[in-house]
Design an enzyme around this catalytic site. Structure first.
Site, PDB file in Angstrom:
ATOM      1  N   HIS A   1       0.735  -1.170   0.090  1.00 14.11           N
ATOM      2  CA  HIS A   1      -0.108  -0.119  -0.132  1.00 14.11           C
ATOM      3  C   HIS A   1       0.792   1.233   0.050  1.00 14.11           C
ATOM      4  CE1 HIS A   1       0.785   0.598   4.289  1.00 14.11           C
ATOM      5  NE2 HIS A   1       0.020  -0.470   4.686  1.00 14.11           N
TER       6      HIS A   1
ATOM      7  N   HIS B   1       3.842   1.421   2.343  1.00 11.24           N
ATOM      8  CA  HIS B   1       5.056   0.844   1.914  1.00 11.24           C
ATOM      9  C   HIS B   1       5.620   1.492   0.782  1.00 11.24           C
ATOM     10  CE1 HIS B   1       2.229  -2.498   3.284  1.00 11.24           C
ATOM     11  NE2 HIS B   1       3.159  -2.401   3.960  1.00 11.24           N
TER      12      HIS B   1
ATOM     13  N   CYS C   1       2.389  -8.149  14.844  1.00  7.53           N
ATOM     14  CA  CYS C   1       3.768  -7.552  14.880  1.00  7.53           C
ATOM     15  C   CYS C   1       4.926  -8.723  14.799  1.00  7.53           C
ATOM     16  CB  CYS C   1       3.823  -6.992  16.138  1.00  7.53           C
ATOM     17  SG  CYS C   1       2.700  -5.894  16.897  1.00  7.53           S
TER      18      CYS C   1
ATOM     19  N   CYS D   1      -3.153  -6.170  21.673  1.00  7.92           N
ATOM     20  CA  CYS D   1      -2.054  -5.393  21.018  1.00  7.92           C
ATOM     21  C   CYS D   1      -2.642  -4.112  20.494  1.00  7.92           C
ATOM     22  CB  CYS D   1      -1.272  -6.109  20.091  1.00  7.92           C
ATOM     23  SG  CYS D   1      -0.311  -5.380  18.839  1.00  7.92           S
TER      24      CYS D   1
ATOM     25  N   HIS E   1      -2.587  -4.012  16.829  1.00 11.82           N
ATOM     26  CA  HIS E   1      -3.431  -4.889  15.837  1.00 11.82           C
ATOM     27  C   HIS E   1      -4.974  -5.198  16.541  1.00 11.82           C
ATOM     28  CE1 HIS E   1       0.717  -5.635  14.239  1.00 11.82           C
ATOM     29  NE2 HIS E   1      -0.206  -5.508  13.237  1.00 11.82           N
TER      30      HIS E   1
ATOM     31  N   LYS F   1      -6.617   6.514  10.282  1.00 16.38           N
ATOM     32  CA  LYS F   1      -5.888   5.232  10.114  1.00 16.38           C
ATOM     33  C   LYS F   1      -5.926   4.718   8.864  1.00 16.38           C
ATOM     34  CE  LYS F   1      -3.988   1.517  12.529  1.00 16.38           C
ATOM     35  NZ  LYS F   1      -3.478   0.546  13.403  1.00 16.38           N
TER      36      LYS F   1
END
Ligand code: MSP
Length: 474
Positions: free
Chosen positions: A17, A20, A128, A142, A145, A293
């Site tokens: 995406h 990256h 992760c 987490c 996530h 986000k």
């Protein structure tokens, strides 16, 4: 001089995406800048394939893991090629060359006495690919996530990370530019000083991943294996000549999410194996999409190829480093990209080039400045910005000259000079403008290679094709 720059190697549990692409394009800009400077550049990117999350993604599609990672790695390579990136190597951690390097590295650490057997009991987040303490969790989940991690209890090999606490702190203090920006350095320093513990570096319950040398029942922890890719690609343990030439890496570019792996675990591994540390690790920020986000659930994940198809890869590259201060968090929005396209690129830069070339043709100012595809258009502010990884300031500098050139046209009104028969002044202004355009094209070259190539060729043959044609409305 040589310049060895790396990106993180990416998990293949999904397609690339825009986040990256951001890291990889940043590395590409720096690689191109250093090539133009005359440095011998080695630009590395690749895929991180031995992760559990890749196995889970394959299972979801009912695919065999190897087939799945082969297909996905190909997709990542295709994406970077379609974006026109100029990497010198693309490494896959399932390649034989990497297995050889990891084995060598493991054995070096073992010989140093830094690997011991122990029992790990605690949390593991597959998202992760990382062990978690209670204090890492929020409401037992987490925070990155939003998932409850797995509880693990197994016999593992551990790495004596804590052996290197003092050496690492001393290194961070003695090399203030090892970890950048400074906020990240402080974060890592305090983690190393107060929280760092030994870490489990193998898993007994997995069937996928690199085997621990001498113990078939254990697979190497994916981060321990992945970090070694930076050594594999430059011939660690195999090609001494190449290794000597390029290692230590000049720059590991990473997102801020993986700074501890790169600035605590990795340097300690290198200390243990007796390998020099990289010169710089630079962590850029994260960006949101229109203030939110980026996530599949929200449905706002941006495909870099789609943006490049609509606007051109150069425009995407320009926008990413113009809009977001490199090293800080930011926001990505197509509306802002359109604004900058129409304003800064089409109007300010595109019109400048067109107007000046048309005037040069019309008034017969034939002598373009001595044009070379080289660095002689770079200003001091530009080179220091680029040398210090301030990519946004590099672009600002090009933008400043575009604005100055436009002001110069308004102030000097060359058409008036022509009308009044002031030939000498006219030639002087137009030559100054052509020189400024040449400088802008030089400074844009690492960011917008296709656009600047077009400006160079237009300057040479004095044609005034529009640089940024009208876009189709999407
Ligand atoms: N496989 C590990 C890295 C191993 S390196 C030895 C990994 N892979 S990842 O596929 O999750 O890629 C993480 C990287 O993607 C981040 O460090 C960052 O460079 C980039 N980004 C992912 N999302 C991003 C944003 N929303 N914004 C900016 N960069 C982002 O971690």
């Amino acid at each position: 001089m040589k310049f060895y720059v790396t990106t993180p190697i990416y998990y293949v549990n999904d397609k690339p995406h825009i986040g990256h692409a951001y890291t990889t394009i940043a590395a590409d800009v720096l690689a191109r800048y250093h090539r133009l400077k005359g440095d011998e550049v080695f630009f590395l990117t690749g895929t991180d394939e031995n992760a559990q999350k890749n196995v889970q993604a394959a299972e979801k599609l009912n695919k065999d893991t190897q087939t799945y990672v082969d297909e996905m790695s190909f997709l990542w390579q295709k994406t970077w090629n379609d974006l026109g990136l100029s990497h010198d190597d693309f490494i896959r951690t399932t390649e034989e060359r990497h297995l050889v390097a990891v084995k060598k590295f493991w054995e070096a650490v073992q010989a140093k006495g830094d690997i011991y057997e122990g029992e790990y009991e605690g949390w593991y987040c597959v998202g992760c690919e990382s062990f978690k303490t209670e204090s890492d969790l929020v409401n037992e989940e987490c925070p990155s996530h939003k998932k409850k991690p797995e509880w693990l209890k197994e016999k593992n090999y551990f790495f004596r990370l804590t052996n290197y606490r003092d050496q690492l702190l001393a290194h961070i203090d003695a090399h203030p530019d090892f970890i950048q920006p400074v906020a990240r350095r402080n974060e890592v320093r305090s983690y190393v000083e107060k929280f760092m513990t030994d870490v489990s570096i193998s898993r007994s319950s997995l069937k996928w991943g690199i085997q621990v040398p001498g113990d078939e029942d254990q697979r190497i922890y994916v981060w321990f294996d992945a970090l070694i890719n930076y050594l594999t690609a430059v011939g660690y343990g195999v090609d001494e000549v190449m290794f000597k030439k390029f290692w230590p890496a000049d720059l590991h570019l990473v997102g801020k999410d993986i700074i501890k792996f790169h600035c605590a675990l990795w340097p300690a591994m290198l200390f243990s194996a007796g390998v020099a540390l990289p010169h710089h690790v630079f962590a850029h920020g994260f960006f949101t999409i229109d203030g939110e986000k980026m996530s599949k659930t929200i449905g706002n994940v941006i495909d870099p190829i789609a943006v490049a198809q609509n606007f051109g890869a150069d425009v995407l590259r320009y926008f990413l480093f113009r809009e977001i201060t490199f090293g800080e968090d930011g926001d990505f929005s197509i509306a802002r990209l359109e604004q900058r396209y129409d304003g800064e690129l089409a109007s300010e830069l595109g019109n400048l080039v067109q107007r000046v070339l048309i005037m040069a043709q019309k008034y017969g100012v034939a002598s373009a400045p001595k044009i070379e595809l080289s660095i002689d258009g770079w200003t001091k502010d530009y080179t220091s910005a680029m040398n210090e990884f301030r990519l946004h300031d590099g672009l600002q500098e090009a933008g400043r000259i575009v604005r100055e050139a436009n002001q110069l046209i308004d102030k000097q009104a060359p058409w008036k000079l022509a009308k009044d028969g002031k030939r000498e002044e006219l030639e002087q202004v137009l030559n100054e403008l052509l020189t400024m355009i040449h400088a802008v094209a030089c400074m844009l070259e690492p960011f917008m290679p296709t656009t600047s190539e077009r400006i160079f060729s237009q300057l040479k043959i004095m044609t005034a094709e529009p640089l940024f044609p009208r876009r189709n409305v999407i």
